[in-house]
Write a protein that holds these residues in place. Structure first.
Motif, PDB file in Angstrom:
ATOM      1  N   ASP A 194       0.942  -1.094   0.093  1.00 49.38           N
ATOM      2  CA  ASP A 194      -0.059   0.000  -0.141  1.00 49.38           C
ATOM      3  C   ASP A 194       0.855   1.221  -0.011  1.00 49.38           C
ATOM      4  O   ASP A 194       0.498   2.462   0.779  1.00 49.38           O
ATOM      5  N   ARG A 202       3.500   1.754   1.153  1.00 45.81           N
ATOM      6  CA  ARG A 202       4.125   2.101   2.616  1.00 45.81           C
ATOM      7  C   ARG A 202       5.559   1.041   2.676  1.00 45.81           C
ATOM      8  O   ARG A 202       5.350   0.083   2.692  1.00 45.81           O
ATOM      9  N   ILE A 213       8.259  -1.309   4.184  1.00 50.57           N
ATOM     10  CA  ILE A 213       8.472  -2.102   5.266  1.00 50.57           C
ATOM     11  C   ILE A 213      10.151  -2.616   5.019  1.00 50.57           C
ATOM     12  O   ILE A 213      10.161  -3.264   4.089  1.00 50.57           O
ATOM     13  N   GLY A 248       8.851   0.622   9.245  1.00 51.86           N
ATOM     14  CA  GLY A 248       7.477   0.081   9.276  1.00 51.86           C
ATOM     15  C   GLY A 248       7.271  -1.210   9.938  1.00 51.86           C
ATOM     16  O   GLY A 248       6.192  -2.114   9.750  1.00 51.86           O
ATOM     17  N   ASP A 274       5.432  -1.337  12.957  1.00 50.88           N
ATOM     18  CA  ASP A 274       3.931  -1.245  13.281  1.00 50.88           C
ATOM     19  C   ASP A 274       3.307  -1.487  12.158  1.00 50.88           C
ATOM     20  O   ASP A 274       2.460  -2.367  12.460  1.00 50.88           O
ATOM     21  N   TYR A 275       3.372  -1.074  10.921  1.00 52.96           N
ATOM     22  CA  TYR A 275       2.614  -1.590   9.765  1.00 52.96           C
ATOM     23  C   TYR A 275       2.861  -3.203   9.547  1.00 52.96           C
ATOM     24  O   TYR A 275       1.761  -3.607   9.277  1.00 52.96           O
ATOM     25  N   TYR A 276       3.821  -3.599   9.804  1.00 50.60           N
ATOM     26  CA  TYR A 276       4.182  -5.111   9.337  1.00 50.60           C
ATOM     27  C   TYR A 276       3.296  -6.051  10.386  1.00 50.60           C
ATOM     28  O   TYR A 276       2.779  -6.878  10.078  1.00 50.60           O
ATOM     29  N   GLU A 319       0.782  -4.885  12.037  1.00 50.10           N
ATOM     30  CA  GLU A 319      -0.610  -4.784  11.832  1.00 50.10           C
ATOM     31  C   GLU A 319      -1.085  -5.840  10.723  1.00 50.10           C
ATOM     32  O   GLU A 319      -2.135  -6.404  10.748  1.00 50.10           O
ATOM     33  N   LEU A 320      -0.270  -5.841   9.724  1.00 54.64           N
ATOM     34  CA  LEU A 320      -0.635  -6.799   8.571  1.00 54.64           C
ATOM     35  C   LEU A 320      -0.616  -8.161   9.046  1.00 54.64           C
ATOM     36  O   LEU A 320      -1.468  -8.905   8.427  1.00 54.64           O
ATOM     37  N   GLN A 345      -3.719  -8.551  11.029  1.00 56.78           N
ATOM     38  CA  GLN A 345      -4.872  -8.394  10.115  1.00 56.78           C
ATOM     39  C   GLN A 345      -5.181 -10.023   9.314  1.00 56.78           C
ATOM     40  O   GLN A 345      -6.183 -10.267   9.259  1.00 56.78           O
TER      41      GLN A 345
END
Length: 141
Positions: A59, A61, A63, A98, A100-102, A104-105, A108
């Motif tokens: 997306d 972003r 990582i 990244g 936090d985003y990883y 979160e992925l 999810q």
């Protein structure tokens, strides 16, 4: 040999670029990922115990992290698509960007529930009426 992998791995195909300092960037795809590591499907594997820099673009972003190659399976280029697990398994050592985003992925993907459609055999079992008891004829006259 005991299976030491965790059960949090989820199948996910993401574009990835990786490399070591002495070689250029290589492009590949993930096959499955977990909070601790991933399997990178590639014909250009690195030797086990090699540190690699990995970058995922999800997306738009980035990582980025450093990972240690835990195992690798080399497959000739012409057989690459015929072999199920051709590539390398890596363990994430340190996030550069990244984190936090990883996580979160991964969370999810862990929470996603895919409704599985019943197979033809399961449908036929579901459509049958309740089983009835059939009396066996007695052998006595």
């Amino acid at each position: 040999m005991a299976n030491k992998r965790n059960n949090n791995r989820k199948r996910k195909r993401l574009a990835v670029s990786f490399g070591i300092e002495s070689s250029g960037e290589r492009r590949a795809f993930t096959d499955d990922i977990s909070p601790l590591g991933m399997f990178i499907r590639t014909a250009n594997v690195c030797n086990p115990n090699t540190m690699v820099s990995v970058e995922l673009l999800v997306d738009s972003r980035p990582i980025r992290f450093e990972a240690l190659v835990m195992w690798a399976k080399r497959v000739p280029q012409n057989l690459f698509h015929l072999v199920k697990k051709s590539g390398m398994g890596v363990r994430i050592i340190r996030f550069l960007d990244g984190l936090d985003y990883y996580m979160e992925l991964c969370e999810q993907m862990n929470n996603e529930t895919i409704e599985r459609q019943p197979s033809c055999a399961e449908k036929s079992l579901l459509e049958q009426p309740d089983s009835t008891v059939v009396k066996q004829p007695s052998l006595s006259p």
